[in-house]
Design an enzyme around this catalytic site. Structure first.
Site, PDB file in Angstrom:
ATOM      1  N   ARG A  66       0.852  -1.163  -0.107  1.00  7.24           N
ATOM      2  CA  ARG A  66       0.049   0.068  -0.137  1.00  7.24           C
ATOM      3  C   ARG A  66       0.707   1.392  -0.039  1.00  7.24           C
ATOM      4  O   ARG A  66       0.530   2.125  -0.696  1.00  7.24           O
ATOM      5  CB  ARG A  66      -0.981  -0.038   1.216  1.00  7.24           C
ATOM      6  CG  ARG A  66      -2.099   1.059   1.157  1.00  7.24           C
ATOM      7  CD  ARG A  66      -3.021   1.063   2.326  1.00  7.24           C
ATOM      8  NE  ARG A  66      -2.451   1.175   3.662  1.00  7.24           N
ATOM      9  CZ  ARG A  66      -3.347   1.162   4.694  1.00  7.24           C
ATOM     10  NH1 ARG A  66      -4.367   0.703   4.700  1.00  7.24           N
ATOM     11  NH2 ARG A  66      -2.680   1.151   5.858  1.00  7.24           N
ATOM     12  N   LYS A 166      -2.545   7.092   1.238  1.00  8.46           N
ATOM     13  CA  LYS A 166      -2.215   7.422   2.687  1.00  8.46           C
ATOM     14  C   LYS A 166      -0.931   8.546   2.861  1.00  8.46           C
ATOM     15  O   LYS A 166       0.010   8.252   2.846  1.00  8.46           O
ATOM     16  CB  LYS A 166      -1.771   6.212   3.369  1.00  8.46           C
ATOM     17  CG  LYS A 166      -1.950   6.222   5.050  1.00  8.46           C
ATOM     18  CD  LYS A 166      -2.144   4.977   5.589  1.00  8.46           C
ATOM     19  CE  LYS A 166      -1.668   4.917   7.145  1.00  8.46           C
ATOM     20  NZ  LYS A 166      -2.882   5.769   7.677  1.00  8.46           N
ATOM     21  N   GLU A 199     -15.875   7.153   6.281  1.00  6.66           N
ATOM     22  CA  GLU A 199     -15.032   6.243   7.199  1.00  6.66           C
ATOM     23  C   GLU A 199     -14.873   7.274   8.508  1.00  6.66           C
ATOM     24  O   GLU A 199     -15.423   8.394   8.345  1.00  6.66           O
ATOM     25  CB  GLU A 199     -13.527   5.839   6.737  1.00  6.66           C
ATOM     26  CG  GLU A 199     -12.576   7.238   6.268  1.00  6.66           C
ATOM     27  CD  GLU A 199     -11.457   6.690   5.249  1.00  6.66           C
ATOM     28  OE1 GLU A 199     -10.895   5.588   5.635  1.00  6.66           O
ATOM     29  OE2 GLU A 199     -10.806   7.563   4.803  1.00  6.66           O
TER      30      GLU A 199
HETATM   31  N1  PMP Z   1      -8.986   5.287   7.426  1.00  8.23           N
HETATM   32  C1  PMP Z   1      -8.169   5.905   7.674  1.00  8.23           C
HETATM   33  C2  PMP Z   1      -8.303   7.482   7.455  1.00  8.23           C
HETATM   34  C3  PMP Z   1      -7.126   5.754   8.436  1.00  8.23           C
HETATM   35  O1  PMP Z   1      -5.937   6.550   8.565  1.00  8.23           O
HETATM   36  C4  PMP Z   1      -6.809   4.413   8.973  1.00  8.23           C
HETATM   37  C5  PMP Z   1      -5.460   4.005   9.619  1.00  8.23           C
HETATM   38  N2  PMP Z   1      -4.472   3.836   8.813  1.00  8.23           N
HETATM   39  C6  PMP Z   1      -7.806   3.548   8.547  1.00  8.23           C
HETATM   40  C7  PMP Z   1      -8.936   3.853   7.811  1.00  8.23           C
HETATM   41  C8  PMP Z   1      -7.599   1.988   8.902  1.00  8.23           C
HETATM   42  O2  PMP Z   1      -6.707   1.315   7.983  1.00  8.23           O
HETATM   43  P1  PMP Z   1      -5.628   0.224   8.334  1.00  8.23           P
HETATM   44  O3  PMP Z   1      -6.543  -0.813   8.950  1.00  8.23           O
HETATM   45  O4  PMP Z   1      -4.948  -0.069   7.213  1.00  8.23           O
HETATM   46  O5  PMP Z   1      -4.919   0.978   9.526  1.00  8.23           O
END
Ligand code: PMP
Length: 309
Positions: A66, A166, A199
């Site tokens: 990612r 990200k 989210e």
């Molecule tokens: N959405 C956002 C905006 C985030 O910052 C995160 C944390 N990385 C997540 C969802 C969850 O992603 P992950 O399970 O890969 O940590």
């Protein structure tokens, strides 16, 4: 509800961290980047947060993939291969003697001229890996559930800045987080420009609702403008392994209010029940049975006897 943020802690608990910086492990106080780095000047860079459980780095390959995909999309060349980044991550964890903890992988655009131009005079990306410990949400919230609000801050439109990247620019999420803090809660649900649920500021969202075939797990699709969470994907897999139906579907605030159960997933938060949203009880106001089942399955997945990724 107490205001305990989920965040990596470094300075007080581990004063002599070894940080991997551009190919070398250096003491924390030597791990610095230049003030002309565009990661700092413009938030021009990408990152990952990763967990270490029982001496194993959870879903390392998925996180590195990612990271590389995020970097590709913003046309940021990383001067290391996926294997080299994975090795750097393992070396950093080992150098700090961590068996449980939290890793921050960061790639910045690097030092360039003062203008926005990401390539002019650019000396190349800075890559660093921090391995530290993490403070969890209080255990009580995993037992009794988290309270959230709906934020008035719209999640970035994917056509403006895709939430799938990200990136180091988290201001959209930070503004929503400030709203949550002001409201006395720890997380906020963010809606997209169409008004559908996207989210939370640092977590993905799931609900449980009844369908004609029994209970189903529903989560917003990637096109709603979300990060493709690695915990989200792991929980989808676990749910399907347990015979639960999982649907990716647009959801409204209404769907969340009338859900039987709701929970969030994220690397830092893991799987955490939500029992109150906008002062309304979700379901019967207690963490639901399916949420508990998935929390147990997640613990088994990351536990001492867990299978390799
Ligand atoms: N959405 C956002 C905006 C985030 O910052 C995160 C944390 N990385 C997540 C969802 C969850 O992603 P992950 O399970 O890969 O940590």
């Amino acid at each position: 509800m107490t205001q305990t943020a989920v965040q990596p802690s470094t300075s007080q608990t581990t004063p002599s961290l070894q940080v991997w910086l551009n190919g070398q492990l250096v003491p924390q106080h030597e791990a610095t980047v230049n003030v002309f780095d565009h990661g700092l000047l413009y938030g021009d860079g990408v990152f990952e947060g990763i967990r270490i459980y029982n001496g194993r780095i959870f879903k390392l390959a998925s996180h590195v993939r990612r990271l590389i995909e995020s970097a590709d999309v913003i046309r940021l060349p990383i001067p290391y291969s996926a294997q080299q980044i994975e090795q750097a991550t393992r070396d950093t964890v080992e150098a700090n003697g961590l068996t449980n903890g939290y890793i921050r992988l960061v790639v910045t655009r690097g030092v360039a001229t003062l203008g926005l131009h990401p390539f002019k005079g650019c000396e190349g990306a800075n890559v660093f890996v921090i391995a530290a410990t993490i403070r969890l949400y209080p255990a009580e919230l995993y037992e009794n559930g988290l309270e959230v609000i709906t934020s008035s801050v719209t999640r970035n439109h994917p056509g403006a800045l895709s939430p799938r990247i990200k990136s180091l620019n988290y201001l959209n999420n930070i503004l929503a987080k400030i709203e949550a803090i002001d409201a006395g809660v720890l997380e906020a649900v963010m809606l997209n420009t169409q008004g559908f649920v996207a989210e939370c500021t640092g977590d993905n969202i799931f609900i449980v609702r009844q369908s004609s075939g029994g209970p189903e797990l529903v989560t917003p699709p990637l096109h709603a403008g979300i990060l493709e969470g690695i915990t989200r994907n792991a929980v989808i897999d676990l749910a399907r392994q347990q015979g639960l139906a999982v649907v990716e579907s647009d959801l409204t605030k209404h769907d969340l209010y009338i859900a039987d159960e709701m929970f969030l997933t994220g690397t830092a938060a893991e799987v955490i029940p939500v029992t109150v949203m906008d002062k309304r009880s979700i379901g019967d106001g207690k963490p639901g049975a399916i949420t508990r089942q998935l929390i147990d399955a997640f613990h088994a997945l990351v536990g001492e006897n867990a299978p390799e990724d």
